[in-house]
Scaffold this motif. Structure first.
Motif: not given
Length: 737
Positions: A500-519
């Motif tokens: 199975r794949l799980h995804f951990q989000p990666i966010y911009r620090v200044d505004d909290g926008v999700l920009v990437a995920v690590e599989a």
């Protein structure tokens, strides 16, 4: 015998011939008597009506003159007083004969106490309740009300009106009720429990002596007062009142047994075990609640002490092995459910026997207590330290699957450092060495028993190496069969689509926008549930199965990316490449073909390689990085700072992303040195033109420090844990500030 007199004196006058009515003759004048006659008739009618009313009364009425002689009476008076009409008429004052009327205590009625006499003497109503001997030998109770009556405007006192009533049934009922109440009170006084009766509003109707003694109140201080405001602790009142309300309303049946706290007058809390019962009237309405309570305070304290001693070490106060096992079972169950990890650290003191032999057992106990204190000061919330017995301690670590080994290693090193400081006991200062063994779930064991065994083996391995070291458990030949089974099951997992794949989000620090995920790959093992990478990646690396797992990850990631693209969601997609995969000659071509087959842009993907893998073999990995770069993929160095990087070489590599190792952030912002390192790495990334991602953000203080130092991207449990695709929250990260 005289006949019974009229209740009222006759009205009207007689003429000279002795006749009533007719015209009156006065001084030669003839006067028409018709109006006077009509008035006399009206008065006689009123007299008859008055007589009928008085005769119909259940109460007795007697009219006495100023000398207390009876003028008139009704039949009820004769019945109640037990006299005949002739006796009433012949004997002055017989209405209150002293030989038949007595007080409740048996004392005869004296002349001075005669209610009629007193009413005349005091010119005020007098009331009394007296006993009268009945002809059948029994007793009757009567109430007497004597009221003086006067002339016009009360100017002349003319007599007394006496009202008498038979109240025998009421008096006897009240006496029976009083006797029953007294009997119940006597019963309550001999029982050993607290008994209280509450009305539907919660006010005390009755409380026994034991209750008063327990609570420190007198009976009059409790009866009539609100029970909850008086003896129930403030924090429990609302819930306790709600229970009473439900009992009275019939919404809840009385509990067979329950325990609550009461507050004594001195302010001490006592624990009471209650039994409740409701009392209902003939219509089924609750009239009161009867509560019987046993003081179990001392018993519960003793039980708590026994339970504490059963699960804690007497010398150090730490949890013992039994309590640690219970917590370990809970942690393992949670780790299986969430794909997490568990680390068990076993600590053994070197040369402890020498302390006991040279300084005595008292000094040895002091060393053990200080050891427990030093290790306890290093634990985090969620960690559990326990005394195994003798000179051995155990530490159960709360950690994530991705950083279990790093967390355990760091914990072992910090414990080693803390115990290297000299001990000062019994006037002597000395050093004691420490050996530490670590076992991980699921990497080294799949159950609690194996984890304990393997941590112990690792500790003894450290001792055999000379002590003063941290050792992780290493598999021996005895586990070859288990390892073979794991390899077979893992091979089946790839073929049977158990990954199975799980995804951990990666966010911009200044505004909290999700920009990437690590599989991140997981194994849905039919036998052991969801297994994190630490439980199978190492075996996959050694057996070559990692290549098949790596290919599956890229394929599954592309399928998910296509589904997200249809929804308009296109984050940067990060995946990990293991050192063994880097040896595949066609690795980059295979990845590029999979991405192209799904019609996805290569630039959306980022291949993550560990720092040690990238920089360990300069010639081979440089070529691989160039191939990935030429294929259009971004390249990230994972766990940056954990290896031995050559900054000169790093400058020349086609790397776009630096992922700062989570170990640097663990002591931030408390440790100035760690804070300085994180700031320096962020500046290095900026200077090299690389995007920096800080891993392991677990609290708000760490995130705030990253904001202050201009960190562009971050990931960690504070922002989001690894989850399946359908549970990924795509909204901007919301964290407390």
């Amino acid at each position: 015998m005289s006949s019974r007199p009229s209740f009222s004196a006759p009205f009207g006058e007689r003429d000279r011939d002795g006749r009533r009515g007719g015209p009156l003759v006065s001084r030669g004048l003839v006067v028409d008597a018709a109006p006077q006659q009509r008035a006399r008739q009206a008065l006689r009618a009123a007299e008859r009506l008055s007589r009928a009313v008085v005769e119909g009364l259940e109460e007795g009425v007697v009219v006495l003159d100023a000398e207390l002689k009876p003028l008139s009476w009704n039949a009820s008076a004769l019945r109640i007083l037990g006299v005949t009409a002739d006796e009433m008429a012949d004997e002055a004052g017989s209405v209150l004969r002293r030989d038949t009327l007595r007080y409740d205590n048996g004392k005869p009625l004296s002349e001075q106490d005669n209610p009629a006499q007193r009413a005349v003497r005091q010119s005020a109503p007098v009331r009394a309740t007296l006993r009268r001997a009945a002809p059948d030998g029994g007793e009757r109770w009567i109430t007497i009300l004597a009221r003086p009556i006067g002339g016009a405007h009360g100017t002349t006192r003319r007599g007394v009106v006496v009202t008498v009533a038979d109240v025998t049934s009421s008096v006897e009922s009240a006496r029976r009720l009083r006797e029953e109440r007294d009997r119940a009170q006597r019963y309550l006084e001999v029982v050993s429990t607290l008994v209280v009766v509450l009305d539907p509003s919660g006010h005390v109707e009755l409380v026994n002596r034991q209750g008063c003694e327990l609570l420190g109140f007198s009976e009059h201080e409790l009866v009539g007062r609100d029970w909850y405001e008086t003896v129930v602790p403030a924090g429990d009142r609302e819930e306790a009142r709600d229970v009473l309300r439900k009992l009275v309303a019939g919404e809840q049946l009385p509990e067979e047994r329950h325990e609550t706290f009461l507050l004594t007058k001195a302010g001490e809390e006592r624990k009471i075990a209650w039994r409740n019962a409701v009392v209902r009237d003939a219509d089924g309405h609750v009239t009161s609640v009867l509560r019987s309570g046993e003081d179990v305070t001392e018993r519960r304290r003793a039980e708590a002490q026994v339970a504490y001693l059963a699960h804690h070490d007497r010398l150090t106060g730490l949890p013992n092995r039994a309590l640690l096992e219970e917590q370990l079972q809970r942690d393992l169950a949670r780790a299986r459910r969430t794909g997490g990890a568990v680390a068990l650290v076993q600590i053994g003191l070197d040369n402890f026997k020498l302390v006991n032999d040279s300084l005595g057992h008292g000094a040895g106990d002091a060393v053990l207590r200080e050891t427990a204190q030093r290790v306890a000061e290093l634990t985090r919330a969620g960690d559990v330290i326990a005394r195994q017995g003798g000179d051995e301690f155990m530490l159960l670590l709360d950690c994530g699957a991705e950083d279990a080994q790093v967390v355990a290693q760091l914990a072992g090193e910090r414990i080693m450092e803390a115990l290297e400081r000299p001990f000062a006991v019994a006037g002597a200062e000395f050093h004691i060495g420490t050996s530490i063994g670590i076992a991980l779930f699921p990497g080294h064991a799949n159950n609690a028993e194996s984890l304990f065994k393997h941590a112990d083996m690792a500790m003894h391995q450290a001792k055999r190496a000379g002590g003063g070291a941290v050792a992780f458990y290493e598999r021996g030949a005895s586990e070859a069969r288990e390892r073979l089974s794991l390899t077979s099951r893992l091979r089946r997992a790839i073929d049977s689509d158990e990954l199975r794949l799980h995804f951990q989000p990666i966010y911009r620090v200044d505004d909290g926008v999700l920009v990437a995920v690590e599989a991140l790959v997981r194994w849905q093992d039919p036998e052991h549930g969801l297994v994190p990478p630490a439980g199978f990646i190492a075996v996959a690396e050694e057996t070559g199965l990692i290549e098949g797992i790596g290919a599956w990850v890229v394929e599954a990631l592309c399928r998910q990316a296509s589904r997200w693209a249809q929804e308009g969601f296109r984050p940067r997609l990060c995946f990990n490449l293991s050192p063994r995969q880097l040896r595949q000659p066609d690795l980059v071509a295979s990845i590029a073909q999979t991405i192209a087959r799904h019609d996805l842009p290569p630039g959306q993907f980022c291949a993550e390689l560990t720092e040690s893998a990238v920089l360990s073999d300069e010639r081979r990995d440089s070529s691989l990085l160039d191939e990935l770069h030429e294929a259009g993929l971004a390249i990230a160095i994972d766990d940056f700072g954990s290896g031995h990087s050559s900054l000169a070489r790093l400058r020349d590599l086609p790397v776009q992303v630096l992922k700062v190792d989570r170990s640097f952030l663990r002591r931030v912002p408390e440790d100035p040195g760690s804070t300085a390192i994180v700031a320096a790495v962020l500046e290095l990334g900026t200077a090299l033109g690389m995007t920096t991602v800080v891993e392991g953000v677990e609290d708000v203080a760490q995130l705030e420090l990253l904001r202050q130092h201009g960190a562009p991207l971050a990931q960690g449990f504070l922002l989001g844990r690894p989850v399946p695709a359908d549970q990924l929250d795509r909204r901007p990260a919301r964290v407390p500030t």
